[in-house]
Design a protein around this motif. Structure first.
Motif, mmCIF file in Angstrom:
data_model
loop_
_atom_site.group_PDB
_atom_site.id
_atom_site.type_symbol
_atom_site.label_atom_id
_atom_site.label_comp_id
_atom_site.label_asym_id
_atom_site.label_seq_id
_atom_site.Cartn_x
_atom_site.Cartn_y
_atom_site.Cartn_z
ATOM 1 N N UNK A 120 0.784 -1.092 -0.051
ATOM 2 C CA UNK A 120 -0.011 0.039 0.053
ATOM 3 C C UNK A 120 1.012 1.289 -0.021
ATOM 4 N N UNK A 121 1.957 0.994 0.728
ATOM 5 C CA UNK A 121 2.977 2.248 0.816
ATOM 6 C C UNK A 121 3.486 2.619 -0.618
ATOM 7 N N UNK A 122 3.700 1.525 -1.354
ATOM 8 C CA UNK A 122 4.282 1.924 -2.872
ATOM 9 C C UNK A 122 2.921 2.560 -3.599
ATOM 10 N N UNK A 123 1.815 2.181 -3.512
ATOM 11 C CA UNK A 123 0.619 2.758 -4.108
ATOM 12 C C UNK A 123 0.686 4.382 -3.449
ATOM 13 N N UNK A 124 0.552 4.471 -2.334
ATOM 14 C CA UNK A 124 0.703 5.805 -1.813
ATOM 15 C C UNK A 124 1.632 6.705 -2.162
ATOM 16 N N UNK A 125 2.774 6.063 -2.563
ATOM 17 C CA UNK A 125 3.867 6.971 -3.030
ATOM 18 C C UNK A 125 3.566 7.069 -4.702
ATOM 19 N N UNK A 126 3.103 6.236 -5.581
ATOM 20 C CA UNK A 126 2.850 6.331 -7.230
ATOM 21 C C UNK A 126 1.694 7.195 -7.131
ATOM 22 N N UNK A 127 0.599 7.277 -6.519
ATOM 23 C CA UNK A 127 -0.349 8.251 -6.692
ATOM 24 C C UNK A 127 -0.005 9.708 -6.705
ATOM 25 N N UNK A 128 0.468 10.366 -5.672
ATOM 26 C CA UNK A 128 0.823 11.786 -5.744
ATOM 27 C C UNK A 128 1.807 12.179 -6.785
ATOM 28 N N UNK A 129 2.850 11.165 -7.272
ATOM 29 C CA UNK A 129 3.674 11.181 -8.104
ATOM 30 C C UNK A 129 2.984 11.439 -9.631
ATOM 31 N N UNK A 130 2.304 10.662 -9.841
ATOM 32 C CA UNK A 130 1.449 10.523 -11.021
ATOM 33 C C UNK A 130 0.452 11.912 -11.127
ATOM 34 N N UNK A 131 0.093 12.347 -10.022
ATOM 35 C CA UNK A 131 -0.844 13.355 -9.930
ATOM 36 C C UNK A 131 -0.100 14.486 -10.347
ATOM 37 N N UNK A 132 1.117 14.572 -9.949
ATOM 38 C CA UNK A 132 1.862 15.919 -10.049
ATOM 39 C C UNK A 132 2.295 15.855 -11.593
#
Length: 106
Positions: A63-75
């Protein structure tokens, strides 16, 4: 006051208090049908974001990997695309009114 405040029309506790506040403060309220994706461009954004997060059938181990990916892609979201969604709201509203609250092409 110029413009309108938009909100989803649903039954909730405090609705009468809210209505009274809008009236007392001379705020125009636009009726906004509940469950109307045509008037909710964030749904378009979630789709673009999900496709970016899972591009190439990418999977996440934690879940932490996903939580990192979401804001990265959002930006990385295209600001012109987001601005276009905002600019489309006037036409979206008119189209929903013309459709009597029914479906539109969005």
């Amino acid at each position: 006051m110029d413009g309108y405040f938009s909100r989803i029309m649903s039954l909730c506790i405090g609705l009468k208090v809210t209505e009274a506040w809008f009236i007392a403060n001379n705020i125009n309220v636009m009726s906004w049908p509940a469950r109307s994706p045509d008037l909710n461009p964030i749904e378009n954004v979630w789709g673009v974001l999900a496709r970016a997060v899972y591009a190439g059938c990418r999977q996440y181990n934690t879940v932490d990997d996903l939580k990192t990916a979401v804001p990265e892609e959002w930006s990385k979201l295209d600001r012109k695309y987001l601005y276009g969604l905002v600019k489309s709201m006037h036409k979206r509203c008119l189209d929903v009114i013309e459709a009597g609250g029914g479906n539109t092409s969005y």
